[in-house]
Design a protein around this motif. Structure first.
Motif, short mmCIF file in Angstrom:
data_model
loop_
_atom_site.label_atom_id
_atom_site.label_comp_id
_atom_site.label_asym_id
_atom_site.label_seq_id
_atom_site.Cartn_x
_atom_site.Cartn_y
_atom_site.Cartn_z
N PHE A 160 9.14 16.14 10.53
CA PHE A 160 7.99 14.96 10.95
C PHE A 160 7.51 15.38 12.19
O PHE A 160 6.18 15.10 12.46
N PHE A 161 8.15 15.53 13.45
CA PHE A 161 7.68 15.54 14.66
C PHE A 161 7.25 16.92 15.14
O PHE A 161 6.64 17.25 16.12
N GLY A 162 8.08 17.85 14.20
CA GLY A 162 7.71 19.25 14.68
C GLY A 162 8.73 19.74 15.73
O GLY A 162 8.47 21.24 15.75
N MET A 189 6.37 0.51 11.40
CA MET A 189 4.89 0.19 11.01
C MET A 189 4.67 -1.39 11.55
O MET A 189 3.56 -1.38 12.07
N THR A 190 5.37 -2.22 11.30
CA THR A 190 5.11 -3.52 11.80
C THR A 190 5.20 -3.47 13.45
O THR A 190 4.35 -4.14 13.94
N MET A 191 6.08 -3.02 14.03
CA MET A 191 6.14 -3.01 15.34
C MET A 191 4.82 -2.16 15.89
O MET A 191 3.96 -2.77 16.86
N PRO A 217 0.74 -1.38 -0.07
CA PRO A 217 0.05 0.15 -0.03
C PRO A 217 0.85 1.27 0.03
O PRO A 217 2.04 1.19 0.32
N ASN A 218 0.20 2.32 -0.66
CA ASN A 218 0.82 3.93 -0.26
C ASN A 218 0.01 4.61 0.49
O ASN A 218 -0.83 5.27 -0.37
N PRO A 219 -0.09 4.68 1.67
CA PRO A 219 -1.16 5.04 2.36
C PRO A 219 -0.78 6.72 2.46
O PRO A 219 0.42 7.01 1.91
N ARG A 220 -1.46 7.56 3.30
CA ARG A 220 -1.04 8.82 3.55
C ARG A 220 0.39 8.80 4.13
O ARG A 220 0.86 8.17 4.80
N GLY A 221 1.20 9.95 3.64
CA GLY A 221 2.60 9.84 3.88
C GLY A 221 3.62 9.57 2.95
O GLY A 221 4.72 9.79 2.86
N ARG A 273 3.48 13.91 12.65
CA ARG A 273 3.06 13.81 14.24
C ARG A 273 1.79 12.93 14.33
O ARG A 273 1.19 12.94 15.22
N ASP A 274 1.91 11.92 13.24
CA ASP A 274 0.78 10.95 13.59
C ASP A 274 1.36 9.65 12.76
O ASP A 274 0.42 8.75 12.10
N PHE A 275 2.52 9.41 12.90
CA PHE A 275 2.88 8.10 12.62
C PHE A 275 2.42 7.10 13.01
O PHE A 275 2.09 6.88 14.31
#
Length: 644
Positions: free
Chosen positions: A553-555, A514-516, A457-461, A475-477
C-alpha cells in the motif's frame, strides 16, 4: 458528484407504508457458520448456535448435519461442550464429518463424535484425503496465542522474536493413530488443499512470524510422504484459496491486493502445479472474487464474487476466464468450505448461510442458478431498520454504500447521521441482519434505536468493483477515500431525511485510522469514535506485529520512504482537530497496538479537545468478550448522544 440509480427519494414513504412490518420484540435467533456441502450435494454440515439475546452471554455452537433438500436435521454433533468448533469437512463418500474442537489450550480432531487425535496447542481446517484414508489439519504445537493476527497477542516479555509459533500440516490415519507433523518447522502454513492423487498438498506459507508474513506468502507443494516443500510460485499479490485441478496439473487461487488474512478479494489466477509464472485469468473483472472451487467434472471453476451491492455465484471458464453469473442477491454469506459458499464436487450445486439488513440468517441450497431457502428458524424475526443501497460518483469513481435508519422515520423530521467506515482497507460494508443479539450487528441496531441513520460507504480502496478500484488508495490513505465519503454524505442528504449538520464518524482498524484522519482533515464531524486506529504510521511501523501488510500500500518500507508515512499520519495534523473523540483499543492488539490510540488520545487531551480513552483488558484487535462488547456499545451511543 451524482446520485446514481437508487430508489432513495421514496425512502420515508416506503418505510411508513401500510405494508411495513412492525418490529417484534427480540427473539432467539439461530446463526449458521462454516457451511460444508457433501460431495454429492445431498447433505449440509454447518456450525449452528441459538442466540437468545442474553446480554454478556455467548451461545454455544454445535455441528449440525441437514438434508440438503428438506433442511431436516439428520445429526447433531457436540462431543465437547466446552469447545468451540472449527469448520466441518465431509469424507469423500459423504458419510462422515470431521471437525476440530478447541478448549483449554488443546485442540481435538473429531470424526462425528469420535476423538481421533489431540494437539497440545491450536489446530484448524481438517480435510480428508481423496481416498478417505487420511485426515490432514493445520496444527500449532505449543502455541503461545490463538492463531491469527486479530487474536490477542502473546505478552511481550523476555527475549522478543527468539521463537515463533509454527502452523504446520499434520496428518493422521482416519482409522486412528499417531498425529504426524509434516510440513517444515520453519514455515507457517496458512491454507492448504490435497492434490487429487493424495500424494501431496498445495499450500500457502511463509517463513518467520505467522501473523506478519502472510502478505509475502508463497504458493508451495508439500510432499505427503516426506514433508518436503517445493515453491510453485512467489506471486506479486496476496493469495487465498489455493485449489488443484481434477487432473492435477493446475493450481487456481484468488490473488489481489489484500490487507487482512481472511478478508478474501481479488481476481482468479492459475499456475502449473509444476511451477511457473501465475496468469491472471480474470483481468478487468468488475467485481471481487471471494470464493473458488474446481468442478470435478472438468468443466471448469465455480466461485463467488462481490459485484457492487450483490454477492454473486459464477461459473468461470478455466481456459479463457470468461464468467457467467448464475445467481446473485444483496446478501452477506457467512463463509463455507470454498470461500463465501460451499459447492458440490461436480460444481452444479451450492450451499451457504446468508443474511441481509432486514432478514435474519438462513441456509440456502440447490442448483447454482436457483438455490432455495432451506431453513426457516428465523422467519419470525422482523425487520428493525429501513435500508437502501446508495450509489454516487466522485472524481471519476463510481462508489456504493448502504444507509440504514429507523424502520418508520417520522415525516418531516431530520435525523443525525453516523458515518461508519469499514476496516481493511481492502474490505467492504455488506448487508448483515440488524438485531440486538451478538450475531446480529448490535452496534448499528443500538444507534438506529437511539434515533440515528448510519451510512456505511464503500469508497475507493474497497472490494466490489475490481482490482483497479481496490488499489486506488495506494499511497493515498485518507485522501481520495475521504473525499468519496464526504461526497456520498452530500448525495445522501438529497434523498434521505438526515441533518448533515449533526454528522458523526466512527470506525475500527482502518476505519479507526479514517476516523482519526477525518477529524484532523474536516470540521464537518461533530462527534467521533476511533477504534483500534493508527495515529502515526512512523511509530506504528516499529510497534505493530504485521508490518509486511504496509509495503503493497505504501510502496516502500518506512525506512526507505519515511515521507509518505509521515504525510499520511493523522498525528501530523492533530492541531486541526476540534471534534470530541472517543478512542478505544484492545490491550494486546497485535495489528494496531494500543500505543497508537494512546498517542492520538494524548494529543487531543493536550489540545483541550474532549476525549475519552478506553483500553479493554486482554483483548486483541477484535473486541471479543461479550461484556466488553456490551460496554463498548453503551459508550458509543452515549458519546454520540452527548455531542450530536
Amino acid at each position: 458528484m451524482q446520485l446514481k440509480a437508487i430508489a432513495l427519494t421514496s425512502f420515508v414513504a416506503a418505510a411508513t407504508s401500510a405494508g411495513a412490518v412492525a418490529p417484534a420484540a427480540d427473539m432467539a435467533m439461530r446463526d449458521y457458520k462454516a457451511v460444508a456441502m457433501s460431495p454429492a450435494g445431498e447433505r449440509i454440515a454447518a456450525i449452528e448456535a441459538v442466540d437468545a439475546g442474553v446480554p454478556g452471554k455467548r451461545p454455544h455452537a454445535v455441528v449440525v448435519v441437514r438434508d440438503a433438500a428438506t433442511g431436516k436435521i439428520v445429526h447433531e454433533f457436540d462431543p465437547c461442550q466446552a469447545c468451540t468448533y472449527d469448520r466441518p469437512s465431509w469424507s469423500p463418500d459423504g458419510k462422515r464429518v470431521a471437525f476440530i474442537g478447541s478448549a483449554g489450550g488443546k485442540a481435538m480432531l473429531y470424526v462425528d463424535t469420535r476423538a481421533l487425535a489431540t494437539v497440545e496447542g491450536n489446530a484448524n481446517t481438517a480435510r480428508w484425503s481423496p481416498d478417505g484414508r487420511t485426515l490432514a489439519l493445520l496444527a500449532t504445537v505449543g502455541a503461545r496465542k490463538e492463531t491469527g493476527a486479530t487474536a490477542a497477542g502473546a505478552r511481550l516479555v523476555g527475549e522478543i522474536g527468539s521463537s515463533e509459533d509454527a502452523q504446520r500440516i499434520a496428518t493422521v490415519p482416519a482409522s486412528g493413530g499417531t498425529l504426524a507433523l509434516l510440513s517444515p518447522a520453519d514455515t507457517f502454513i496458512y491454507e492448504y488443499d490435497w492434490a487429487p492423487n493424495g500424494k501431496g498438498f498445495v499450500a500457502t506459507g511463509a517463513k518467520g512470524n505467522g501473523d506478519n508474513n502472510w502478505w509475502v506468502a508463497r504458493l508451495a507443494y508439500v510432499d505427503a510422504a516426506s514433508g518436503a516443500l517445493r515453491v510453485i510460485a512467489s506471486p506479486g499479490t496476496q493469495l487465498n484459496l489455493p485449489r488443484v485441478s481434477p487432473d492435477g496439473t493446475t493450481v487456481a487461487y484468488v490473488g489481489g491486493l489484500m490487507s487482512d488474512f481472511g478478508s478474501i478479494g481479488g481476481d482468479i489466477w492459475t499456475v502449473p502445479l509444476a511451477g511457473g509464472e501465475p496468469k491472471n485469468l480474470t483481468p478487468g473483472f468488475k467485481g471481487t472474487f471471494n470464493g473458488l472451487k474446481w468442478a470435478s467434472s472438468g468443466a471448469g471453476l465455480v466461485g463467488s464474487a462481490l459485484m457492487g451491492d450483490q454477492l454473486a455465484v459464477l461459473a468461470i471458464d478455466a481456459g479463457t476466464g470468461a464468467t457467467k453469473k448464475q445467481w446473485s442477491a444483496a446478501v452477506t454469506a457467512a463463509g463455507g468450505t470454498d470461500g463465501r459458499f460451499s459447492f458440490s464436487a461436480d460444481g452444479t450445486r451450492v450451499a451457504g448461510a446468508v443474511e441481509d439488513f432486514t432478514s435474519a440468517p438462513r441456509l440456502l441450497a440447490g442448483p447454482l442458478e436457483q438455490p432455495a431457502q432451506l431453513t426457516h428458524d428465523n422467519d419470525n424475526l422482523a425487520a428493525h431498520v429501513s435500508v437502501a443501497s446508495v450509489g454516487w460518483g466522485n472524481e471519476g469513481f463510481s462508489n456504493q454504500g448502504w444507509v440504514v435508519g429507523p424502520l418508520r422515520p417520522e415525516p418531516g423530521k431530520k435525523y443525525p447521521l453516523i458515518v461508519q467506515v469499514h476496516g481493511g482497507p481492502a474490505s467492504a460494508a455488506t448487508p448483515r441482519y440488524i438485531s440486538a443479539g451478538a450475531a446480529g450487528n448490535p452496534t448499528v441496531r443500538a444507534l438506529v434505536d437511539a434515533g440515528y441513520f448510519v451510512f456505511m460507504p464503500n469508497p475507493r480502496g474497497s472490494f466490489g468493483q475490481g482490482q483497479a478500484f481496490a488499489g486506488a488508495n495506494r499511497r493515498d490513505f485518507g485522501g481520495g477515500d475521504l473525499r468519496d465519503i464526504l461526497a456520498g454524505v452530500d448525495a445522501l442528504a438529497k434523498a434521505v431525511p438526515v441533518d448533515v449538520r449533526r454528522l458523526g464518524l466512527m470506525g475500527h482498524s482502518y476505519g479507526g485510522f479514517m476516523t482519526m484522519w477525518g477529524v484532523t482533515h474536516s470540521d464537518r464531524f461533530k462527534a467521533a469514535v476511533a477504534g483500534a486506529g493508527v495515529a502515526n504510521w512512523i511509530s506504528y511501523y516499529g510497534q505493530n506485529g504485521i508490518d509486511q501488510w504496509m509495503l503493497p500500500f505504501f510502496g516502500a518500507t518506512m525506512y526507505d520512504d519515511p515521507a509518505i508515512y509521515r504525510k499520511l499520519s493523522p498525528i501530523e495534523y492533530v492541531k486541526n482537530a476540534k471534534t470530541p473523540t472517543l478512542v478505544y483499543v484492545g490491550e494486546r492488539d497485535v495489528e494496531t497496538p494500543a500505543a497508537q490510540s494512546m498517542e492520538f488520545w494524548h494529543a487531543l487531551k493536550a489540545l483541550d479537545v474532549p476525549t475519552t480513552f478506553v483500553v479493554y483488558q486482554d483483548e486483541g484487535h477484535a473486541i471479543r468478550k461479550p461484556e466488553h462488547q456490551q460496554d463498548l456499545r453503551k459508550r458509543i451511543v452515549a458519546w454520540f448522544d452527548k455531542y450530536l
